[in-house]
Motif scaffolding. Structure first.
Motif, PDB file in Angstrom:
ATOM      1  N   UNK A  54       0.831  -1.195   0.000  1.00 46.39           N
ATOM      2  CA  UNK A  54       0.000   0.000   0.000  1.00 46.39           C
ATOM      3  C   UNK A  54       0.871   1.253   0.000  1.00 46.39           C
ATOM      4  N   UNK A  55       0.219   2.389  -0.261  1.00 47.46           N
ATOM      5  CA  UNK A  55       0.958   3.656  -0.217  1.00 47.46           C
ATOM      6  C   UNK A  55       1.407   3.996   1.197  1.00 47.46           C
ATOM      7  N   UNK A  56       0.895   3.258   2.175  1.00 56.11           N
ATOM      8  CA  UNK A  56       1.328   3.442   3.567  1.00 56.11           C
ATOM      9  C   UNK A  56       2.474   2.495   3.932  1.00 56.11           C
ATOM     10  N   UNK A  57       2.920   1.679   2.953  1.00 54.19           N
ATOM     11  CA  UNK A  57       4.032   0.771   3.184  1.00 54.19           C
ATOM     12  C   UNK A  57       3.636  -0.570   3.764  1.00 54.19           C
ATOM     13  N   UNK A  58       2.338  -0.896   3.760  1.00 56.31           N
ATOM     14  CA  UNK A  58       1.859  -2.151   4.330  1.00 56.31           C
ATOM     15  C   UNK A  58       1.790  -3.231   3.256  1.00 56.31           C
ATOM     16  N   UNK A  59       2.258  -4.423   3.564  1.00 58.13           N
ATOM     17  CA  UNK A  59       2.138  -5.560   2.662  1.00 58.13           C
ATOM     18  C   UNK A  59       0.709  -6.097   2.729  1.00 58.13           C
ATOM     19  N   UNK A  60       0.082  -6.287   1.588  1.00 55.75           N
ATOM     20  CA  UNK A  60      -1.295  -6.777   1.539  1.00 55.75           C
ATOM     21  C   UNK A  60      -1.413  -7.852   0.462  1.00 55.75           C
ATOM     22  N   UNK A 120       1.936   8.081  -1.751  1.00 52.85           N
ATOM     23  CA  UNK A 120       1.467   8.842  -0.586  1.00 52.85           C
ATOM     24  C   UNK A 120       1.265  10.310  -0.956  1.00 52.85           C
ATOM     25  N   UNK A 121       2.215  10.861  -1.714  1.00 61.08           N
ATOM     26  CA  UNK A 121       2.065  12.244  -2.184  1.00 61.08           C
ATOM     27  C   UNK A 121       0.851  12.372  -3.092  1.00 61.08           C
ATOM     28  N   UNK A 122       0.664  11.383  -3.940  1.00 56.18           N
ATOM     29  CA  UNK A 122      -0.466  11.398  -4.872  1.00 56.18           C
ATOM     30  C   UNK A 122      -1.793  11.327  -4.107  1.00 56.18           C
ATOM     31  N   UNK A 123      -1.858  10.452  -3.116  1.00 56.45           N
ATOM     32  CA  UNK A 123      -3.073  10.332  -2.307  1.00 56.45           C
ATOM     33  C   UNK A 123      -3.391  11.643  -1.604  1.00 56.45           C
ATOM     34  N   UNK A 135      -1.996   0.902  -4.454  1.00 52.13           N
ATOM     35  CA  UNK A 135      -1.133  -0.264  -4.359  1.00 52.13           C
ATOM     36  C   UNK A 135      -0.020  -0.218  -5.401  1.00 52.13           C
ATOM     37  N   UNK A 136       1.148  -0.675  -4.998  1.00 47.96           N
ATOM     38  CA  UNK A 136       2.288  -0.822  -5.902  1.00 47.96           C
ATOM     39  C   UNK A 136       2.957  -2.146  -5.581  1.00 47.96           C
ATOM     40  N   UNK A 137       4.001  -2.477  -6.334  1.00 49.71           N
ATOM     41  CA  UNK A 137       4.679  -3.744  -6.094  1.00 49.71           C
ATOM     42  C   UNK A 137       5.563  -4.117  -7.254  1.00 49.71           C
ATOM     43  N   UNK A 138       5.778  -5.389  -7.421  1.00 48.37           N
ATOM     44  CA  UNK A 138       6.628  -5.893  -8.487  1.00 48.37           C
ATOM     45  C   UNK A 138       5.916  -5.764  -9.834  1.00 48.37           C
ATOM     46  N   UNK A 139       6.626  -5.267 -10.847  1.00 47.87           N
ATOM     47  CA  UNK A 139       6.023  -5.076 -12.163  1.00 47.87           C
ATOM     48  C   UNK A 139       5.503  -6.391 -12.734  1.00 47.87           C
ATOM     49  N   UNK A 140       6.257  -7.465 -12.561  1.00 52.91           N
ATOM     50  CA  UNK A 140       5.822  -8.766 -13.081  1.00 52.91           C
ATOM     51  C   UNK A 140       4.512  -9.208 -12.432  1.00 52.91           C
ATOM     52  N   UNK A 141       4.347  -8.896 -11.157  1.00 54.26           N
ATOM     53  CA  UNK A 141       3.107  -9.250 -10.449  1.00 54.26           C
ATOM     54  C   UNK A 141       1.921  -8.492 -11.036  1.00 54.26           C
ATOM     55  N   UNK A 142       2.098  -7.213 -11.284  1.00 48.88           N
ATOM     56  CA  UNK A 142       1.009  -6.397 -11.827  1.00 48.88           C
ATOM     57  C   UNK A 142       0.704  -6.804 -13.267  1.00 48.88           C
ATOM     58  N   UNK A 143       1.739  -7.110 -14.046  1.00 44.79           N
ATOM     59  CA  UNK A 143       1.513  -7.594 -15.410  1.00 44.79           C
ATOM     60  C   UNK A 143       0.763  -8.917 -15.401  1.00 44.79           C
ATOM     61  N   UNK A 144       1.106  -9.793 -14.467  1.00 42.43           N
ATOM     62  CA  UNK A 144       0.407 -11.079 -14.366  1.00 42.43           C
ATOM     63  C   UNK A 144      -1.067 -10.884 -14.032  1.00 42.43           C
ATOM     64  N   UNK A 145      -1.346  -9.996 -13.086  1.00 43.48           N
ATOM     65  CA  UNK A 145      -2.736  -9.724 -12.703  1.00 43.48           C
ATOM     66  C   UNK A 145      -3.551  -9.271 -13.911  1.00 43.48           C
ATOM     67  N   UNK A 146      -2.997  -8.302 -14.636  1.00 45.53           N
ATOM     68  CA  UNK A 146      -3.754  -7.702 -15.736  1.00 45.53           C
ATOM     69  C   UNK A 146      -3.764  -8.559 -16.998  1.00 45.53           C
ATOM     70  N   UNK A 147      -2.606  -8.967 -17.444  1.00 42.44           N
ATOM     71  CA  UNK A 147      -2.505  -9.605 -18.750  1.00 42.44           C
ATOM     72  C   UNK A 147      -2.876 -11.089 -18.712  1.00 42.44           C
TER      73      UNK A 147
END
Length: 214
Positions: A54-60, A120-123, A135-147
């Motif tokens: 998360x933008x607060x630095x929490x793993x989810x 956090x700045x954006x929020x 939410x942010x994270x590993x690019x490969x993870x986000x690509x897997x989710x979407x693609x």
């Protein structure tokens, strides 16, 4: 009135009240089913498992989407094209749904630049809505989710470069520009294009109805 008639009247009244109560329960169940019934073509589309920050630095993980109603989109903070309009519509829905138990999630498609600190700045720039998580994270993870899992497009658009604040240039990122309405079991219930306010209004209406029924 005969003495034997009064108990019959009372029994009939009790039966009527019970019937009304049963009809109200059935009606509520029917509204719940309608609000959370997937639109045609979405019956098999469930939001996948993930591990992000998360933008607060929490793993989810995906459990953050369970047990409630979520409106989710994909975005990135340096986007000058669709994302500002999507942010505006997300904030409009938050105003429409004020008081409803609905959570909001935005997943960046540019995690290399969109660190938790940047998000956090954006929020903060968007008002720091307490129920809006980025939410942010590993690019490969986000690509897997979407693609792979959701079967949506996610590509670099070199024909539309974006100049960053430091003067460097990045390619635009083509990503989904729809809002996802997600039920308590991670079932994707409906999609709404940010360019169609009537679709956004309907998605928000269903989100409130679903949240109120849980």
């Amino acid at each position: 009135m005969p003495k034997w008639f009064a108990p019959l009247v009372m029994l009939a009244a009790v039966g009527f009240i019970g019937s009304v109560g049963l009809l109200l329960v059935i009606g509520m169940q029917q509204r719940t089913v309608v609000a959370l019934e997937p639109d045609p073509g979405l019956e098999e589309l469930v939001f996948p498992e993930f591990s992000l920050t998360t933008h607060r630095g929490e793993a989810v993980d995906e459990s953050m989407l369970e047990g409630g109603v979520t409106i989710l989109d994909f975005t990135f903070t340096h986007c000058p094209f669709a994302c500002p309009g999507m942010n505006a519509e997300m904030m409009r829905m938050q105003g429409m749904l004020d008081g409803a138990d609905v959570r909001y999630v935005s997943i960046t498609v540019d995690p290399l630049r969109d660190t938790p600190e940047r998000l956090t700045e954006h929020a903060a720039a968007l008002g720091n809505h307490p129920d809006w998580t980025f939410l942010t994270g590993d690019l490969a993870e986000i690509e897997r989710i979407l693609k792979q899992d959701l079967q949506f497009d996610l590509t670099e658009d070199e024909e539309n470069p974006i100049t960053l604040p430091d003067g460097s240039v990045m390619s635009n990122i083509v990503h989904p520009t729809r809002f996802f309405l997600i039920g308590p079991d991670r079932q994707i219930v409906s999609l709404a294009s940010y360019t169609w306010p009537t679709q956004v209004d309907e998605l928000a209406r269903r989100a409130r109805e679903a949240a109120d029924s849980l």
